[in-house]
Scaffold this active site. Structure first.
Site, PDB file in Angstrom:
ATOM      1  N   GLY B 469     -21.272   3.054 -21.202  1.00 20.81           N
ATOM      2  CA  GLY B 469     -22.634   2.654 -21.546  1.00 20.81           C
ATOM      3  C   GLY B 469     -23.486   3.878 -21.783  1.00 20.81           C
ATOM      4  N   ALA B 512     -21.192  13.879 -20.906  1.00 24.80           N
ATOM      5  CA  ALA B 512     -21.735  14.134 -22.245  1.00 24.80           C
ATOM      6  C   ALA B 512     -21.508  15.582 -22.653  1.00 24.80           C
ATOM      7  CB  ALA B 512     -23.229  13.803 -22.272  1.00 24.80           C
ATOM      8  N   PRO B 619     -31.405  11.516 -28.363  1.00 21.91           N
ATOM      9  CA  PRO B 619     -32.574  11.116 -27.555  1.00 21.91           C
ATOM     10  C   PRO B 619     -32.655   9.613 -27.303  1.00 21.91           C
ATOM     11  CG  PRO B 619     -33.220  12.616 -29.317  1.00 21.91           C
ATOM     12  CD  PRO B 619     -31.778  12.260 -29.561  1.00 21.91           C
ATOM     13  N   GLY B 691     -27.782  11.240 -17.043  1.00 25.68           N
ATOM     14  CA  GLY B 691     -27.517   9.875 -16.575  1.00 25.68           C
ATOM     15  C   GLY B 691     -27.768   9.690 -15.093  1.00 25.68           C
ATOM     16  N   GLU B 692     -27.641  10.756 -14.338  1.00 25.18           N
ATOM     17  CA  GLU B 692     -27.894  10.660 -12.904  1.00 25.18           C
ATOM     18  C   GLU B 692     -29.265  11.223 -12.539  1.00 25.18           C
ATOM     19  OE1 GLU B 692     -23.367  10.409 -11.411  1.00 25.18           O
ATOM     20  OE2 GLU B 692     -24.295  12.361 -11.171  1.00 25.18           O
TER      21      GLU B 692
END
Ligand code: FES
Ligand code: FES
Lengths: 169, 732
Positions: B469, B512, B619, B691-692
């Protein structure tokens, strides 16, 4: 085993099926329409949402044999890659999903939500139960709250739905 | 490619494709229900039977007997697998508890049998007929009670002492000493753990939902006692993981065992009510934080100690990591203590360590600012550090925390915050705003990729990287498009298959940056191969618009591939830049809440995150990562808690009706700002992770906003209304 026939995405389907089979499993395991997702199998998440006779239901909470003669529309019936339903396209544009697992349920639900508002059905946040509810972000959020998105795409989903509804979030 | 000196200018810097807010390439599949998740692979193998997992009904003890005859005789049943009949099983090194219990039971809902039948309904019905007898043993289920027996763990951050904390704390004119608790939390990803396994001779293929394909391959091979080459794992779409699908789990092992016993393909999904106790969770913590400061608001002493529990062989929740790096202060003490608990296995959940760590630390910072009479942002600014406080020769590669906080303050209207808590009232609502710093280290992992070029100029990327995701498909396509000078429509990305080169996988927000750096490395090799094939001097060859140019010569990219095509493969590896520089990501999280003065109900009204996290590769998808994390942060602050049954040793609220996560109505419009940044020490991509980071600090920002609204401090998460109700200011 029991016989049932219904229409799925415009196509007449006949099944000889275990009476314990949910509509969700009939779609996913028997008709191989796996767009409807199983997140909980208990009516707690909304991932299995599809439209039956134009209304959204949790297909995991309904047995297939209860749907004799019904018209079922799943996410696959709304649109396809290259020919997306406006709601599907808006979800792509607003990035209204991440892992994608709740997404078909969110989209089926949101298509139905706009119809429910259009039909004047009030919600918990409608100030006046007799007035026609508006397509506000608050109404959308309330009505979509049966569709959990653990990825947390809510802010974007509301923007996608609002755009389709022609209003601003 | 070895990345051991900071990146200079490279083709990614063109930012023609990378850095653009493109729609996800997998969007049309996901929104039309045609992206295939693990349990849905009717296409891959015929004749699939259904497996249904039976979970242990005790938390600790032994199975004394299993009556299987009734289940075996039930309609449609093909076979029943138990640990006794499964043959010898080893354990992967990343699992603390075994995935298939019996006769020993290590935790509640540990899998103890798999019933395989022709249909799901038959397997489920037969599973109810399995009769298991247990001899229960005493277990430890209460962290607070087990805390004293906690020991310094061998994993996680070891104890660290810098200067002399005790002396500096004793001498400090302003002292602070508080304890906070965070509960056990469940990943509760929307797609339950699911696998389909099929054997071909002594080789097994499992279509599953797993964030780390190579870990799953390695650990399944080890558990089954097979050479790794005989195991293939395929996981192209993953319906959420958040750390819960980092490891080999019971569904995968049991599908493989079931398929071997049934002699045909078997599919297994964990039912939702099994997930919380059968799989891993974020362990609860008890955290003590002490600060000593001068009246000038400068910290002179910082101590952060954390207690958590786990099964034997499990690791601590490393809640103290960020406290080593986030603020300056000459005298420091940090350490974890790990107690033995017999609850299900605790393990990584999104931003392990920093999530609960910042939930405590950033309330403490707010409290200390108040004690010092300082604005919470000003207090953080005064204690900023541009170097590793334990090692001043080691600078941060980049650190824009102050900028995140200042920009956020301006955008959010921080100047309108009531300095006196509980003083802003709008009708029945008490309104407040809060801030917290976000911090998460940026780790890099080796990552491999293979790129193929065909005569039509199509570039195909293959790597075992996963997209949970996070947008991996899209940013990998953007990377390949940028490197090879083609449009996104000329790139095909294939992920999540152990027959592809081993990647970083999805975890620790390293995916990423690491996976695209691996694709970069492979593309560098492909560019060289193309130049060589065309007889161009590779140093001055340019790739743009599907053409390859050198000097006044030019050729279509596909021409270099010819009919046979070109293939290149490489892995990004790292030197010691991460040792020379502290590579971290930063955020300022701002939250406005309204608290019902009569009921204590908390509504989150506004949220903003200002993030500094290296180059943002896309972005649009990066923003989604952050808003999703912010949403999870609201859950952690206000509702998420696995309730422990301390007598019987299990999580009681093990489904989505009782383990509450945020829904639409809980989440307002969310704002995210990314500061301009490109970190040349991180990788050739100059990216880090978001993401974190998006989760780190959010819980405390909510808690601090509640304090600002009501004047009440709650130090035990989640902040449910019962913790406010009897202390709320007079509702009149
Ligand atoms: S699967 Fe039907 S509501 Fe969750
Ligand atoms: S997109 Fe993953 S749960 Fe909604």
């Amino acid at each position: 085993m029991s016989h049932v026939s219904f229409t799925v995405n415009g196509e007449r389907r006949q099944l000889d099926i275990d009476t314990r089979t949910t509509l969700l499993d009939a779609l996913r395991e028997h008709l191989h329409l796996t767009g409807s997702k199983k997140g909980c199998d208990h009516g707690q998440c909304g991932a299995c949402t599809a439209l039956v006779n134009g209304r959204r239901i949790n297909t995991c909470l309904s047995l297939a044999v209860m749907h004799e003669g019904d018209e079922v529309t799943t996410i696959e019936g709304l649109g396809k890659p290259g020919d997306l339903h406006p709601m599907q396209a808006a979800f792509v544009k607003h990035d209204g999903y991440q892992c994608g697992y709740c997404t078909p349920g969110q989209i089926c639900s949101s298509v139905a939500v706009l119809k429910e508002i259009e039909a004047g059905i009030p919600s918990h946040v409608s100030a006046d139960l007799n007035a026609k509810p508006g397509v506000t972000a608050e109404e959308i959020r309330e009505r979509m709250s049966g569709n959990i998105c653990r990825c947390g795409a809510y802010s974007n989903i509301v923007e996608a739905i609002s755009e389709v509804a022609g209003s601003q979030a | 490619m070895k990345f051991d000196t900071p990146a200079t200018t490279n083709p990614i810097d063109q930012l023609k494709v990378v850095g653009q807010p493109l729609d996800r390439v997998d969007g049309p599949l996901k929104t039309s229900g045609t992206a295939p998740y693990a349990y849905e692979r009717h296409d891959v193998v015929a004749n699939q039977a259904y497996g249904y997992v039976v979970g242990a009904a005790i938390a600790k003890g032994r199975i004394t007997g299993m009556a299987l005859d009734a289940a075996r005789a039930a309609p449609g049943v093909i076979t029943i697998v138990t640990a006794e009949t499964a043959g010898k099983l080893d354990k992967g090194k990343r699992n603390a508890a075994t995935l298939f219990g019996g006769p020993e039971v290590e935790h509640y809902h540990q899998a103890v049998a798999l019933v395989v039948a022709e249909s799901f309904e038959q397997a489920r019905a037969a599973a109810q007929l399995v009769q298991v007898d247990y001899a229960k043993a005493e277990g430890a289920y209460d962290l607070a009670a087990a805390k004293q027996a906690g020991v310094e763990p061998s994993e996680g951050s070891p104890d660290q002492k810098v200067g002399d904390f005790e002396a500096a704390f004793a001498a400090a004119p302003v002292q602070f000493d508080r304890t906070y608790t965070t509960p056990d939390q469940s990943h509760a990803m929307m797609e339950p753990h699911a696998s389909i396994a099929a054997w071909e001779g002594d080789k097994v293929t499992v279509w599953t939902s797993n964030q780390m394909v190579d870990w799953a391959t390695t650990d399944l091979a080890q558990t089954l006692g097979l050479p790794k080459e005989q195991v293939r794992i395929v996981s192209p779409y993953i319906g959420g993981g958040f750390g819960g699908k980092l490891f080999l789990r019971a569904d995968t092992l049991l599908a493989a065992l079931g398929a071997r016993a049934a002699k045909r393909p078997v599919k297994v999904a964990l039912t939702r009510p099994m997930m919380a106790n059968n799989t891993t969770h974020r362990p609860a913590t008890i955290q003590r934080i002490r600060f000593g400061a001068g009246r000038d608001g400068k910290l002179t002493a910082i101590a952060h100690e954390s207690w958590s529990g786990n099964l034997p062989g499990g690791e601590p929740e490393d809640a103290i990591q960020q406290s080593r790096l986030l603020y300056a202060g000459a005298n420091r003490l940090t350490g974890n203590r790990l107690a033995t608990l017999d609850l299900p296995e605790g393990n990584a959940m999104r931003a392990p360590g920093e999530t609960p760590g910042l939930m405590a630390l950033e309330i403490a910072m707010d409290e200390m600012a108040e004690q010092l009479g300082l604005d919470p942002i000003e207090f953080r600014v005064r204690n900023d550090t541009q170097v590793d406080p334990a090692n001043p020769d080691r600078p941060f590669s980049q650190r824009q925390l102050i900028e995140c906080l200042r920009q956020g303050a301006e955008r959010f209207g921080w100047d309108k915050r009531a300095t006196k808590p509980g003083s802003r009232r709008e009708g029945r609502w008490l309104v407040g705003i809060g801030v917290a710093a976000g911090f998460r280290n940026s780790m890099s992992m080796p990552s491999g990729a293979r790129v193929r070029l065909d005569a039509a100029g199509v570039v195909t990327v293959e790597t075992d990287m996963t997209d949970i995701g996070t947008g991996s498909y899209t940013i990998i396509a953007q990377t390949a498009a940028e490197m090879m000078g083609v449009g996104m429509d000329k790139v095909v990305v294939r992920l999540g298959d152990s027959s592809f080169p081993v990647s970083a996988g999805s975890g620790g927000q390293w995916g990423a940056n690491s996976s695209t750096a691996g694709v970069y490395a492979a593309c560098v090799k492909l560019r060289e191969a193309v130049a060589q094939k065309l007889g161009f001097n590779s140093a001055d060859t340019a790739f743009a618009d599907g053409q390859v140019r050198a000097g006044n010569r030019s050729a279509p990219l596909g021409q270099a591939a010819g009919e046979g095509g070109l293939v290149a493969e490489d892995t990004i590896e790292y030197g010691d830049l991460a040792k020379q520089y502290q590579q971290s990501t930063f955020a300022g999280h701002f939250v406005e809440v309204a608290v019902d003065a009569a009921t204590g109900e908390v509504r989150v009204r506004r949220m903003l995150a200002v993030c500094a996290a290296g180059r943002i590769l896309n972005p649009k998808s990066a923003r989604s990562q952050v808003i999703g994390a912010m949403t999870m942060g609201v859950g952690g602050a206000l509702m998420e808690e696995l309730a422990v049954d301390k007598r019987h040793g299990f999580f009681v609220n093990h489904d989505l009706a009782t383990y509450e996560v945020p829904v639409h109505a809980d989440i307002p419009h969310q704002e995210v700002v990314f500061l301009e940044e490109a970190d040349a020490t991180s990788s050739p991509m100059k990216a880090k992770g978001v993401g974190e980071l998006g989760l780190c600090g959010v819980g405390a920002a909510v808690a601090n906003a509640i304090h600002n609204a009501t004047g009440l401090r709650v130090r035990e998460y989640p902040i449910t209304l019962d913790k406010l109700l009897d202390r709320l200011p007079d509702a009149a």
